[in-house]
Write a protein that holds these residues in place. Structure first.
Motif, PDB file in Angstrom:
ATOM      1  N   ALA A  83      19.144 -51.199 -22.705  1.00  0.00           N
ATOM      2  CA  ALA A  83      17.846 -51.304 -22.036  1.00  0.00           C
ATOM      3  C   ALA A  83      17.614 -50.090 -21.140  1.00  0.00           C
ATOM      4  O   ALA A  83      16.505 -49.556 -21.082  1.00  0.00           O
ATOM      5  CB  ALA A  83      17.777 -52.593 -21.218  1.00  0.00           C
ATOM      6  N   GLY A  84      18.643 -49.623 -20.458  1.00  0.00           N
ATOM      7  CA  GLY A  84      18.509 -48.460 -19.586  1.00  0.00           C
ATOM      8  C   GLY A  84      18.147 -47.202 -20.352  1.00  0.00           C
ATOM      9  O   GLY A  84      17.347 -46.394 -19.882  1.00  0.00           O
ATOM     10  N   GLU A  85      18.735 -47.025 -21.530  1.00  0.00           N
ATOM     11  CA  GLU A  85      18.415 -45.851 -22.339  1.00  0.00           C
ATOM     12  C   GLU A  85      16.977 -45.898 -22.839  1.00  0.00           C
ATOM     13  O   GLU A  85      16.284 -44.884 -22.846  1.00  0.00           O
ATOM     14  CB  GLU A  85      19.396 -45.737 -23.508  1.00  0.00           C
ATOM     15  N   VAL A  86      16.530 -47.076 -23.244  1.00  0.00           N
ATOM     16  CA  VAL A  86      15.141 -47.210 -23.702  1.00  0.00           C
ATOM     17  C   VAL A  86      14.194 -47.026 -22.519  1.00  0.00           C
ATOM     18  O   VAL A  86      13.154 -46.386 -22.642  1.00  0.00           O
ATOM     19  CB  VAL A  86      14.911 -48.555 -24.425  1.00  0.00           C
ATOM     20  N   ARG A  87      14.555 -47.542 -21.356  1.00  0.00           N
ATOM     21  CA  ARG A  87      13.720 -47.391 -20.151  1.00  0.00           C
ATOM     22  C   ARG A  87      13.512 -45.918 -19.821  1.00  0.00           C
ATOM     23  O   ARG A  87      12.429 -45.508 -19.401  1.00  0.00           O
ATOM     24  CB  ARG A  87      14.365 -48.104 -18.961  1.00  0.00           C
TER      25      ARG A  87
END
Length: 150
Positions: A83-87
């Motif tokens: 999720a952090g990478e997509v964010r």
């Protein structure tokens, strides 16, 4: 006798107050957006026109939709985005409201013949991160798949 009724009434009022406070806490907590009817499509470029990679989904939340981040990646890469990478990705879908709680979000990228030649062929996954107006988020690591062909 009246003391017992008063005591019972006070206990009932305290219990109701606790339930009401709990309900207010639940009502103010962010909810997670829901995603429905998501689909991805790849159109190869031709001599006359560019191709495209698109992802469309209906996103709902009782507070409204703030954003939808999208990351498309080849299955052969063995990536597993978080999720952090997509964010932190710069890939934002364009969302337009269809009601107070729902938006139709579409992500699209043009693909030139040169870019298509450089793309990994085969199955690609689409990861998404939906963010509601109240801050609630939903991450789907494999929201859709699409086949990239020559």
């Amino acid at each position: 006798m009246s003391k017992r009724i008063l005591f019972s009434s006070l206990i009932g009022a305290v219990a109701l107050g606790g339930v009401a406070a709990g309900s207010l806490a639940l009502a103010s907590a962010p909810t997670e957006p829901t995603l429905e009817h998501g689909s991805a499509r790849y159109t190869a470029p031709t001599d006359d026109s560019e191709g495209s990679l698109t992802y469309t989904v209906d996103v709902s939340d009782d507070s409204g939709i703030r954003s939808l981040k999208v990351l498309a990646w080849p299955a052969s890469s063995k990536l597993d985005p978080t999720a952090g990478e997509v964010r932190s990705a710069d890939e934002n879908a364009k969302c337009r409201s269809t009601s107070d709680e729902t938006a139709r979000c579409t992500y699209g990228e043009k693909v030139t013949k040169q870019e298509a030649a450089d793309l990994a062929k085969g199955t690609w996954h689409v990861s998404v991160l939906a963010t509601a107006e109240d801050g609630g988020t939903t991450f789907v690591a494999r929201a859709a798949t699409v086949d990239i062909t020559g």
